[in-house]
Each structure stands twice: as structure tokens, then as C-alpha cells.
Design a protein around this motif. Structure first.
Motif, PDB file in Angstrom:
ATOM      1  N   ARG A  45       0.823  -1.215   0.000  1.00 22.85           N
ATOM      2  CA  ARG A  45       0.000   0.000   0.000  1.00 22.85           C
ATOM      3  C   ARG A  45       0.850   1.255   0.000  1.00 22.85           C
ATOM      4  O   ARG A  45       0.556   2.221  -0.710  1.00 22.85           O
ATOM      5  CB  ARG A  45      -0.905  -0.014   1.239  1.00 22.85           C
ATOM      6  CG  ARG A  45      -1.848   1.160   1.338  1.00 22.85           C
ATOM      7  CD  ARG A  45      -2.957   1.059   0.331  1.00 22.85           C
ATOM      8  NE  ARG A  45      -3.946   2.108   0.547  1.00 22.85           N
ATOM      9  CZ  ARG A  45      -4.465   2.847  -0.395  1.00 22.85           C
ATOM     10  NH1 ARG A  45      -4.084   2.682  -1.648  1.00 22.85           N
ATOM     11  NH2 ARG A  45      -5.380   3.753  -0.124  1.00 22.85           N
ATOM     12  N   LEU A  46       1.928   1.257   0.797  1.00 22.09           N
ATOM     13  CA  LEU A  46       2.729   2.461   0.964  1.00 22.09           C
ATOM     14  C   LEU A  46       3.853   2.583  -0.062  1.00 22.09           C
ATOM     15  O   LEU A  46       4.327   3.690  -0.333  1.00 22.09           O
ATOM     16  CB  LEU A  46       3.322   2.496   2.384  1.00 22.09           C
ATOM     17  CG  LEU A  46       2.304   2.494   3.535  1.00 22.09           C
ATOM     18  CD1 LEU A  46       3.013   2.439   4.871  1.00 22.09           C
ATOM     19  CD2 LEU A  46       1.412   3.734   3.448  1.00 22.09           C
ATOM     20  N   ILE A  47       4.281   1.439  -0.603  1.00 24.57           N
ATOM     21  CA  ILE A  47       5.380   1.453  -1.583  1.00 24.57           C
ATOM     22  C   ILE A  47       4.931   0.692  -2.823  1.00 24.57           C
ATOM     23  O   ILE A  47       5.322  -0.468  -3.031  1.00 24.57           O
ATOM     24  CB  ILE A  47       6.667   0.835  -0.995  1.00 24.57           C
ATOM     25  CG1 ILE A  47       6.948   1.366   0.415  1.00 24.57           C
ATOM     26  CG2 ILE A  47       7.867   1.120  -1.909  1.00 24.57           C
ATOM     27  CD1 ILE A  47       8.116   0.710   1.096  1.00 24.57           C
ATOM     28  N   PRO A  48       4.085   1.285  -3.654  1.00 25.33           N
ATOM     29  CA  PRO A  48       3.569   0.587  -4.850  1.00 25.33           C
ATOM     30  C   PRO A  48       4.663   0.081  -5.776  1.00 25.33           C
ATOM     31  O   PRO A  48       4.452  -0.886  -6.524  1.00 25.33           O
ATOM     32  CB  PRO A  48       2.713   1.657  -5.536  1.00 25.33           C
ATOM     33  CG  PRO A  48       2.384   2.643  -4.451  1.00 25.33           C
ATOM     34  CD  PRO A  48       3.557   2.656  -3.541  1.00 25.33           C
ATOM     35  N   ALA A  49       5.842   0.705  -5.742  1.00 21.35           N
ATOM     36  CA  ALA A  49       6.928   0.287  -6.628  1.00 21.35           C
ATOM     37  C   ALA A  49       7.369  -1.142  -6.346  1.00 21.35           C
ATOM     38  O   ALA A  49       7.891  -1.826  -7.239  1.00 21.35           O
ATOM     39  CB  ALA A  49       8.115   1.238  -6.472  1.00 21.35           C
ATOM     40  N   VAL A  50       7.148  -1.635  -5.125  1.00 21.33           N
ATOM     41  CA  VAL A  50       7.524  -3.004  -4.790  1.00 21.33           C
ATOM     42  C   VAL A  50       6.725  -3.987  -5.635  1.00 21.33           C
ATOM     43  O   VAL A  50       7.265  -4.974  -6.156  1.00 21.33           O
ATOM     44  CB  VAL A  50       7.307  -3.282  -3.290  1.00 21.33           C
ATOM     45  CG1 VAL A  50       7.509  -4.762  -2.973  1.00 21.33           C
ATOM     46  CG2 VAL A  50       8.254  -2.428  -2.458  1.00 21.33           C
ATOM     47  N   SER A  51       5.425  -3.732  -5.775  1.00 23.64           N
ATOM     48  CA  SER A  51       4.584  -4.601  -6.600  1.00 23.64           C
ATOM     49  C   SER A  51       5.059  -4.600  -8.045  1.00 23.64           C
ATOM     50  O   SER A  51       5.134  -5.652  -8.691  1.00 23.64           O
ATOM     51  CB  SER A  51       3.127  -4.136  -6.519  1.00 23.64           C
ATOM     52  OG  SER A  51       2.314  -4.931  -7.341  1.00 23.64           O
ATOM     53  N   ASP A  52       5.399  -3.417  -8.562  1.00 23.45           N
ATOM     54  CA  ASP A  52       5.908  -3.330  -9.933  1.00 23.45           C
ATOM     55  C   ASP A  52       7.220  -4.091 -10.077  1.00 23.45           C
ATOM     56  O   ASP A  52       7.455  -4.766 -11.081  1.00 23.45           O
ATOM     57  CB  ASP A  52       6.113  -1.868 -10.329  1.00 23.45           C
ATOM     58  CG  ASP A  52       4.804  -1.083 -10.366  1.00 23.45           C
ATOM     59  OD1 ASP A  52       3.754  -1.731 -10.565  1.00 23.45           O
ATOM     60  OD2 ASP A  52       4.830   0.144 -10.183  1.00 23.45           O
ATOM     61  N   LEU A  53       8.075  -4.005  -9.062  1.00 26.75           N
ATOM     62  CA  LEU A  53       9.363  -4.700  -9.104  1.00 26.75           C
ATOM     63  C   LEU A  53       9.169  -6.208  -9.121  1.00 26.75           C
ATOM     64  O   LEU A  53       9.823  -6.918  -9.902  1.00 26.75           O
ATOM     65  CB  LEU A  53      10.204  -4.289  -7.892  1.00 26.75           C
ATOM     66  CG  LEU A  53      11.586  -4.959  -7.768  1.00 26.75           C
ATOM     67  CD1 LEU A  53      12.460  -4.607  -8.968  1.00 26.75           C
ATOM     68  CD2 LEU A  53      12.262  -4.558  -6.463  1.00 26.75           C
ATOM     69  N   LEU A  54       8.263  -6.719  -8.266  1.00 26.06           N
ATOM     70  CA  LEU A  54       7.997  -8.158  -8.242  1.00 26.06           C
ATOM     71  C   LEU A  54       7.454  -8.639  -9.574  1.00 26.06           C
ATOM     72  O   LEU A  54       7.762  -9.742 -10.030  1.00 26.06           O
ATOM     73  CB  LEU A  54       7.008  -8.482  -7.117  1.00 26.06           C
ATOM     74  CG  LEU A  54       7.515  -8.329  -5.682  1.00 26.06           C
ATOM     75  CD1 LEU A  54       6.383  -8.557  -4.697  1.00 26.06           C
ATOM     76  CD2 LEU A  54       8.653  -9.294  -5.418  1.00 26.06           C
ATOM     77  N   THR A  55       6.622  -7.803 -10.210  1.00 25.70           N
ATOM     78  CA  THR A  55       6.056  -8.171 -11.511  1.00 25.70           C
ATOM     79  C   THR A  55       7.143  -8.203 -12.584  1.00 25.70           C
ATOM     80  O   THR A  55       7.146  -9.075 -13.457  1.00 25.70           O
ATOM     81  CB  THR A  55       4.954  -7.184 -11.914  1.00 25.70           C
ATOM     82  OG1 THR A  55       3.944  -7.179 -10.893  1.00 25.70           O
ATOM     83  CG2 THR A  55       4.315  -7.590 -13.230  1.00 25.70           C
ATOM     84  N   ARG A  56       8.077  -7.251 -12.512  1.00 19.85           N
ATOM     85  CA  ARG A  56       9.142  -7.202 -13.521  1.00 19.85           C
ATOM     86  C   ARG A  56      10.131  -8.348 -13.352  1.00 19.85           C
ATOM     87  O   ARG A  56      10.708  -8.824 -14.332  1.00 19.85           O
ATOM     88  CB  ARG A  56       9.888  -5.867 -13.433  1.00 19.85           C
ATOM     89  CG  ARG A  56       9.106  -4.676 -13.992  1.00 19.85           C
ATOM     90  CD  ARG A  56      10.034  -3.519 -14.309  1.00 19.85           C
ATOM     91  NE  ARG A  56      10.755  -3.059 -13.127  1.00 19.85           N
ATOM     92  CZ  ARG A  56      10.319  -2.112 -12.306  1.00 19.85           C
ATOM     93  NH1 ARG A  56       9.137  -1.536 -12.530  1.00 19.85           N
ATOM     94  NH2 ARG A  56      11.034  -1.740 -11.266  1.00 19.85           N
ATOM     95  N   LEU A  57      10.338  -8.779 -12.115  1.00 23.82           N
ATOM     96  CA  LEU A  57      11.303  -9.854 -11.853  1.00 23.82           C
ATOM     97  C   LEU A  57      10.647 -11.222 -12.032  1.00 23.82           C
ATOM     98  O   LEU A  57      10.648 -12.066 -11.137  1.00 23.82           O
ATOM     99  CB  LEU A  57      11.872  -9.711 -10.434  1.00 23.82           C
ATOM    100  CG  LEU A  57      12.748  -8.486 -10.177  1.00 23.82           C
ATOM    101  CD1 LEU A  57      13.144  -8.418  -8.713  1.00 23.82           C
ATOM    102  CD2 LEU A  57      13.988  -8.513 -11.067  1.00 23.82           C
ATOM    103  N   GLU A  58      10.081 -11.436 -13.195  1.00 24.57           N
ATOM    104  CA  GLU A  58       9.419 -12.704 -13.504  1.00 24.57           C
ATOM    105  C   GLU A  58      10.174 -13.446 -14.599  1.00 24.57           C
ATOM    106  O   GLU A  58      10.700 -12.830 -15.529  1.00 24.57           O
ATOM    107  CB  GLU A  58       7.972 -12.477 -13.949  1.00 24.57           C
ATOM    108  CG  GLU A  58       7.032 -12.078 -12.829  1.00 24.57           C
ATOM    109  CD  GLU A  58       5.588 -12.033 -13.282  1.00 24.57           C
ATOM    110  OE1 GLU A  58       5.351 -12.200 -14.498  1.00 24.57           O
ATOM    111  OE2 GLU A  58       4.704 -11.823 -12.434  1.00 24.57           O
ATOM    112  N   VAL A  59      10.207 -14.756 -14.465  1.00 24.63           N
ATOM    113  CA  VAL A  59      10.759 -15.626 -15.496  1.00 24.63           C
ATOM    114  C   VAL A  59       9.712 -16.681 -15.803  1.00 24.63           C
ATOM    115  O   VAL A  59       9.348 -17.466 -14.926  1.00 24.63           O
ATOM    116  CB  VAL A  59      12.073 -16.298 -15.041  1.00 24.63           C
ATOM    117  CG1 VAL A  59      12.570 -17.263 -16.118  1.00 24.63           C
ATOM    118  CG2 VAL A  59      13.128 -15.258 -14.732  1.00 24.63           C
ATOM    119  N   GLY A  60       9.184 -16.661 -17.020  1.00 24.12           N
ATOM    120  CA  GLY A  60       8.140 -17.618 -17.382  1.00 24.12           C
ATOM    121  C   GLY A  60       6.888 -17.474 -16.551  1.00 24.12           C
ATOM    122  O   GLY A  60       6.208 -18.468 -16.271  1.00 24.12           O
TER     123      GLY A  60
END
Length: 359
Positions: free
Chosen positions: A33-48
Motif C-alpha cells: 500500500r505504501l510502496i507501490p513500486a515493490v509490486s511493480d518490481l515483483l512483476t518485472r522480476l518474472e521468469v516464465g
């Protein structure tokens, strides 16, 4: 089983597990909630389609439990036809049907959430169930075998059951239909990452450790050192999962509540059906517990991956998938304590030693 018994007695970390899990869930929600960039980072760090940080957390969580399995006992487990057949029936016939019915009963007006719940019901257990089973003193070897068998069935059956429950059965009943396109490769990748790697690592650790140092050293020296890391990995994974959709969860509390209700009913039905089925079939406490937790647990990693890959990260289907562990984690932790109570009340057994107690 002296080594296993001492390892299974609840440590201070285990006894306070509900508190740690609650704090991890709260921490994840706050981070998301407070650091939305974390969600974006987890989404970008995907393999398959698999988030690498979440995969690492799950590997750390799974490895210690699978390293504890006595693989020389697996053959005895596979010979228990009552256990294997009842597990397959509960997981692949009863579980999806129960979730389908509950999703339509509780969410007839919310098709996205309903579809997400049905997907959760199709994704059978392969990960956290080993933690709950271990805490409840279930049969570790039986759980490893059941999880492995469910994983194979998952690769074969997930897409077929998804097509049946989202497109075919609703049509037969005159209900709305929703398609699901998911590749066998995506399912196989999830199984390989979340089960295959820690299973191979756990087997190799036991084989090498016992070969070089002996079983006593392995179970009394090595396992106590790596054992706590299962819960560290669990808490780390929970933080990341709840951070992934922390904003969506906190912005839609009523939606979360509506999704949560059928999940609560589902976990209760499946767990009690599993343990009562085991008792009715004459299985002992440990194997009945394994049957109950493998029936109640779901592979929310796969459900979330499928929902995001098919409908998008911000979809209602994905939110329903994320709410799955939000409800599953505390409920199944609670059922660990119910199971330990049932050991003496229903099975007249000391759950830690497996010995009969006076009724």
C-alpha cells in the motif's frame, strides 16, 4: 521415531506462528500500500510467469521440510491404497466441485471473483501444505508422496478441469460461461519450480548426509540447523505475496470479505471431510492428518500465476487468487491446532509420539 519426535515438538517459533504470520501479512499489505513500486518490481522480476523473489522464498520454505522426509519409507506409503485413492478423489473430484458450488452460491453477481475462486479450487496443493502437515505431526512421508502425485495430476488435469468447470458445466446448468486458456508448460513450470527443485535438493541432502555422517548426525545435528528456515521462507513469501496486491486488498475491503466467505467454508469442508474420511477408513492419526491437509490446501502460486497470465494482474480473478492465501494461511494454521486436539479426542493418540493414549 525419536529424532522425528523431538524435531516436531513445537518450538517457541512454532508456538507463536499465528502471530508471526499475522505480522507478515500486515507487513506485506503495508508495503504494497505504501510502496507501490515493490509490486511493480515483483512483476518485472518474472521468469516464465514466475516471480523470482517469490520462487526463492518458496524454495527456502520447502527445502527443510523435504530434507526431513525419510525417503526409504516412501514405498510403504505408496502401498496404502486407501490413502492414495481417497486423496485423489478428494483432490480431483470433491475439491473442484465444492469450490465451483460455493463460488456460484456466494458470488452469483460477481463473475470475475467467481472465476478466480474456481481457479483456486482447481489448483491443488503442492507447497505450503507440507508446513501445516509437519506442524500438526502428520505423516511426513505420506504427505510427500501425495503432494508428488497431485503435482503429476495437476499437469495433466488442470487445463481440462478448467475448461469443464468454466465453460462446459455452467452451460449444462444454464449459467454464464467463462473460458480459460492455460498451457501445460506453464503448469509444469510451476510444479518444477515449487516442488521439483526442493524435492531433489531434499533427497540429495539426506542421501549425501546419511552416506557421509550417518542418520543420527543428519537428524540430530543437520536438520535442527536448517529446520527454522522453513518458517523464515514462509514468512518471507507471505510478505511478498501480500505486497503484490496490497493496494487492491486495502482499497476493496468489502470485495475481499465477499471472496473470503466461500473460502472459509471451503477450507472447513475439505479439512473436516479429509480427516473424517481417514478415520472412517481406519487410517491412523498421522495419515488422516496428511489426507486432511492435502485435501484442504491449494496451490495459490499456480492459481495467481494462471489468473494474472490469463486475465491480467489487476483483474478481479487475480484479486481472488491473492485473497486465497490471505484466508488459507490463518485458517490452516488454526486447523493445525484443531488437528492436534483431534489427535487425542478422536484418535486417542499422542500426536508427537504416535503412541496410543487412554481414552
Amino acid at each position: 521415531m525419536p529424532a522425528q519426535t523431538s524435531a516436531r515438538r513445537l518450538s517457541a517459533l512454532d508456538r507463536w506462528l499465528p502471530l508471526w504470520i499475522g505480522l507478515a501479512m500486515l507487513g506485506g499489505l503495508l508495503v504494497g500500500r505504501l510502496i507501490p513500486a515493490v509490486s511493480d518490481l515483483l512483476t518485472r522480476l518474472e521468469v516464465g510467469g514466475v516471480s523470482v523473489p517469490i520462487a526463492l522464498g518458496l524454495l527456502v520454505m520447502m527445502y527443510p521440510v523435504l530434507a526431513k522426509v525419510r525417503y526409504d519409507k516412501v514405498a510403504a506409503v505408496t502401498g496404502d491404497k486407501k490413502l492414495l485413492v481417497s486423496s485423489l478423489v478428494l483432490n480431483w473430484l470433491v475439491g473442484p466441485a465444492v469450490m465451483f458450488a460455493l463460488a456460484w452460491i456466494f458470488l452469483p453477481d460477481l463473475p470475475e471473483y467467481r472465476t478466480g475462486l474456481i481457479i483456486v479450487g482447481l489448483a491443488r496443493c503442492i507447497a505450503m501444505v507440507v508446513i501445516w502437515n509437519d506442524l500438526a505431526c502428520g505423516d511426513r512421508e505420506a504427505t510427500a508422496v501425495l503432494v508428488a502425485i497431485n503435482s503429476v495430476f495437476q499437469v495433466v488435469a488442470f487445463s481440462l478441469l478448467g475448461w469443464f468447470y468454466l465453460a462446459v458445466l455452467p452451460g449444462w446448468l444454464g449459467l454464464g460461461t467463462q473460458g480459460l486458456e492455460i498451457s501445460v508448460w506453464q503448469i509444469a513450470l510451476n510444479v518444477l519450480v515449487f516442488l521439483g527443485i526442493p524435492l531433489v535438493a531434499g533427497f540429495a541432502s539426506r542421501w549425501i548426509g546419511e552416506r557421509r555422517k550417518g542418520r543420527t548426525w543428519y537428524e540430530e545435528k543437520f536438520l535442527p540447523v536448517i529446520g527454522p528456515w522453513a518458517l523464515y521462507g514462509l514468512l518471507f513469501t507471505i510478505v511478498l505475496l501480500f505486497a503484490l496486491q496490497g493496494e487492491a486488498i486495502t482499497q476493496n475491503p468489502l470485495d475481499v470479505a465477499r471472496i473470503a466467505l466461500p473460502l472459509l467454508v471451503y477450507f472447513a469442508i475439505m479439512w473436516f471431510t479429509g480427516i473424517l474420511t481417514g478415520k472412517a477408513l481406519g487410517l491412523n492419526y498421522a495419515r488422516s492428518t496428511s489426507l486432511a491437509f492435502t485435501a484442504a490446501g491449494n496451490n495459490f502460486e499456480l492459481a495467481i500465476a494462471v489468473a494474472i497470465g490469463t486475465f491480467g494482474a489487476t483483474s478481479g480473478q487475480a484479486l481472488a487468487g491473492v485473497v486465497g492465501p490471505l484466508i488459507e494461511v490463518p485458517v490452516l494454521v488454526g486447523l493445525v491446532y484443531v488437528s492436534l486436539w483431534a489427535a487425542s479426542a478422536w484418535f486417542h493418540t499422542d500426536p508427537h509420539t504416535g503412541e496410543r493414549t487412554t481414552s
